[in-house]
Design a protein around this motif. Structure first.
Motif, mmCIF file in Angstrom:
data_model
loop_
_atom_site.group_PDB
_atom_site.id
_atom_site.type_symbol
_atom_site.label_atom_id
_atom_site.label_comp_id
_atom_site.label_asym_id
_atom_site.label_seq_id
_atom_site.Cartn_x
_atom_site.Cartn_y
_atom_site.Cartn_z
ATOM 1 N N ARG A 94 -7.718 7.159 14.108
ATOM 2 C CA ARG A 94 -8.091 8.304 14.930
ATOM 3 C C ARG A 94 -6.896 9.137 15.361
ATOM 4 O O ARG A 94 -7.006 9.986 16.225
ATOM 5 C CB ARG A 94 -8.851 7.817 16.158
ATOM 6 C CG ARG A 94 -10.099 7.051 15.759
ATOM 7 C CD ARG A 94 -11.018 6.840 16.918
ATOM 8 N NE ARG A 94 -12.233 6.166 16.474
ATOM 9 C CZ ARG A 94 -13.357 6.120 17.152
ATOM 10 N NH1 ARG A 94 -13.443 6.715 18.317
ATOM 11 N NH2 ARG A 94 -14.413 5.494 16.691
ATOM 12 N N GLY A 103 -14.439 13.885 15.179
ATOM 13 C CA GLY A 103 -15.031 13.262 16.357
ATOM 14 C C GLY A 103 -14.324 12.002 16.776
ATOM 15 O O GLY A 103 -14.890 11.160 17.460
ATOM 16 N N GLY A 104 -13.046 11.826 16.362
ATOM 17 C CA GLY A 104 -12.358 10.589 16.660
ATOM 18 C C GLY A 104 -11.486 10.632 17.879
ATOM 19 O O GLY A 104 -10.946 9.627 18.282
ATOM 20 N N ASP A 215 -23.018 13.958 23.594
ATOM 21 C CA ASP A 215 -21.799 13.171 23.701
ATOM 22 C C ASP A 215 -20.605 14.117 23.771
ATOM 23 O O ASP A 215 -20.187 14.685 22.764
ATOM 24 C CB ASP A 215 -21.680 12.236 22.495
ATOM 25 C CG ASP A 215 -20.545 11.239 22.637
ATOM 26 O OD1 ASP A 215 -19.696 11.435 23.538
ATOM 27 O OD2 ASP A 215 -20.504 10.273 21.860
ATOM 28 N N SER A 218 -17.414 13.198 21.506
ATOM 29 C CA SER A 218 -17.411 13.521 20.079
ATOM 30 C C SER A 218 -17.881 14.939 19.795
ATOM 31 O O SER A 218 -17.728 15.434 18.680
ATOM 32 C CB SER A 218 -18.310 12.537 19.318
ATOM 33 O OG SER A 218 -19.670 12.723 19.688
ATOM 34 N N ALA A 236 -19.771 11.550 13.482
ATOM 35 C CA ALA A 236 -19.930 11.545 14.942
ATOM 36 C C ALA A 236 -21.160 10.722 15.344
ATOM 37 O O ALA A 236 -21.154 10.034 16.367
ATOM 38 C CB ALA A 236 -20.056 12.980 15.458
ATOM 39 N N ARG A 239 -20.444 7.049 15.200
ATOM 40 C CA ARG A 239 -19.412 6.687 16.167
ATOM 41 C C ARG A 239 -19.887 6.783 17.620
ATOM 42 O O ARG A 239 -19.335 6.126 18.486
ATOM 43 C CB ARG A 239 -18.204 7.624 16.027
ATOM 44 C CG ARG A 239 -17.231 7.274 14.939
ATOM 45 C CD ARG A 239 -16.141 8.331 14.910
ATOM 46 N NE ARG A 239 -15.065 7.992 14.004
ATOM 47 C CZ ARG A 239 -14.088 8.835 13.669
ATOM 48 N NH1 ARG A 239 -14.079 10.056 14.165
ATOM 49 N NH2 ARG A 239 -13.125 8.451 12.859
ATOM 50 N N THR A 240 -20.869 7.637 17.887
ATOM 51 C CA THR A 240 -21.207 7.940 19.275
ATOM 52 C C THR A 240 -21.620 6.701 20.049
ATOM 53 O O THR A 240 -22.319 5.831 19.542
ATOM 54 C CB THR A 240 -22.327 9.003 19.360
ATOM 55 O OG1 THR A 240 -22.464 9.422 20.710
ATOM 56 C CG2 THR A 240 -23.653 8.458 18.847
#
Length: 366
Positions: A94, A103-104, A215, A218, A236, A239-240
């Protein structure tokens, strides 16, 4: 799938040919839907490409890690009738502006494992189960060699996803084997930056968002209902964590498993066999994002492995989460819930049916 008998003749011949083509097409479309994220389908189709330079290019993209050499002999016994077990990781760096776009966050450096699944293919290879391990699970890390070559002493109560960043894939495999008693036969790692390119290469993936997601971390904002996500949005989505459930890693696992099945369905629905250019584009994106153990580190090996699982029906793949409970000392972490986790791993070791009781996670209310 059966067909009523018809009198011989041109019409019957056409039906026979149509049925034959249909059966062949179905087998080909299902061939690679055996492994998480549909990577093996792409690789298998690409493996049949006749142009040597194309094959060589794809083959050279795959990175291999000698897991067996790194782990030595101190491993769970491999029984002849226990099927195949794969450890599948979604890895992620990231750091840098490029990952901010994905989105990291872009603040934390170094690679980490955001997603981990033990995929069990029982003896006979007609079904599969994927067990997700929450990244916030506190585990005992065995003695390992660190990423910088230094010796890492065993340590209790470390976050599962910290093992990858400190000691790399071999230590993650060793940690999973120690906590489960399950012998890991193969290792498959997918880099999330390449995952983004893969989703874009197939034209996006449609998911049915279960609830509104907002979110801020992200930048992902989706209303409940169906959405076709591009690569950046898909990344994203998997990952969210702040926009779903209680903001922990547990809610995200459900989204990851849902997205996995949506991705498989999207790959299955596309006529990859009829579009060599699209197939190569997808295969190139997939192989660039792939790291495997030495036993799978070639297009030929991956294709052979995929062919060996032709009998696996994707509809029978079960996705569950390792049963966990919130840690009593740190409510931001979870620990394996017993006796559920022990029962789950025992069923996988012995290649038996997983009891329903072993799938209930106290941290999610069952």
């Amino acid at each position: 799938m059966s067909h009523d008998a018809v009198p011989p003749g041109p019409r019957a011949s056409r039906r026979g040919k149509s049925a034959s083509r249909g059966r062949k097409k179905d087998r080909k479309s299902r061939r690679g839907l055996k492994i998480v994220l549909g990577i093996f389908l792409v690789l298998l189709l690409a493996g049949g490409t006749t142009a040597y330079w194309m094959y060589s290019s794809l083959d050279g993209n795959i990175k291999g890690v000698d897991i067996d050499k790194a782990l030595g002999e101190d491993r769970p016994e491999k029984l002849p009738t226990t099927g195949q077990n794969l450890l599948v990781l979604g890895s992620d760096s990231r750091a840098g502006a490029a990952n901010k776009e994905l989105g990291g966050g872009g603040d934390a450096g170094g690679a980490r494992s955001d997603t981990a699944m033990v995929v069990h293919i029982p003896e006979g290879r007609t079904k599969a189960v994927a067990v997700s391990i929450p990244r916030d699970t506190l585990v005992t890390r065995p003695e390992c060699t660190g990423s910088d070559g230094s010796a890492l002493a065993p340590k209790d109560r470390v976050m599962f996803n910290s093992v990858y960043s400190l000691a790399g894939p071999a230590c993650v495999v060793k940690t999973v084997e120690k906590m489960s008693g399950v012998r890991i036969d193969h290792y498959l790692e997918i880099n999330f930056a390449g995952f983004k390119d893969l989703v874009d290469a197939i034209g996006g993936v449609t998911v049915d968002v279960p609830q509104d997601i907002a979110d801020q971390a992200s930048g992902l904002n989706l209303t409940a209902g169906p959405h076709k996500l591009n690569g950046t949005e898909s990344l994203a989505y998997v990952r969210t964590r702040h926009g779903v459930g209680d903001g922990s890693d547990l809610g995200r696992i459900g989204l990851q498993q849902q997205f996995m099945m949506a991705l498989l369905s999207e790959i299955k629905s596309q006529d990859l066999l009829g579009s060599p250019a699209t197939t190569y584009k997808i295969a190139s994106s997939a192989t660039k994002s792939l790291t495997t153990d030495e036993g799978l580190a070639s297009l030929t090996s991956l294709s052979d492995f995929a062919r060996s699982m032709n009998g696996v029906d994707p509809a029978s793949m079960e996705t569950i989460m390792l049963p966990v409970a919130y840690d009593k000392s740190d409510p931001n972490r979870v620990v394996a819930a017993e006796p559920q986790a022990g029962t789950l791993w025992k069923a996988i070791r012995e290649d038996t049916t997983i009891p329903e009781s072993a799938k209930k996670s106290p941290a999610t209310g069952g």
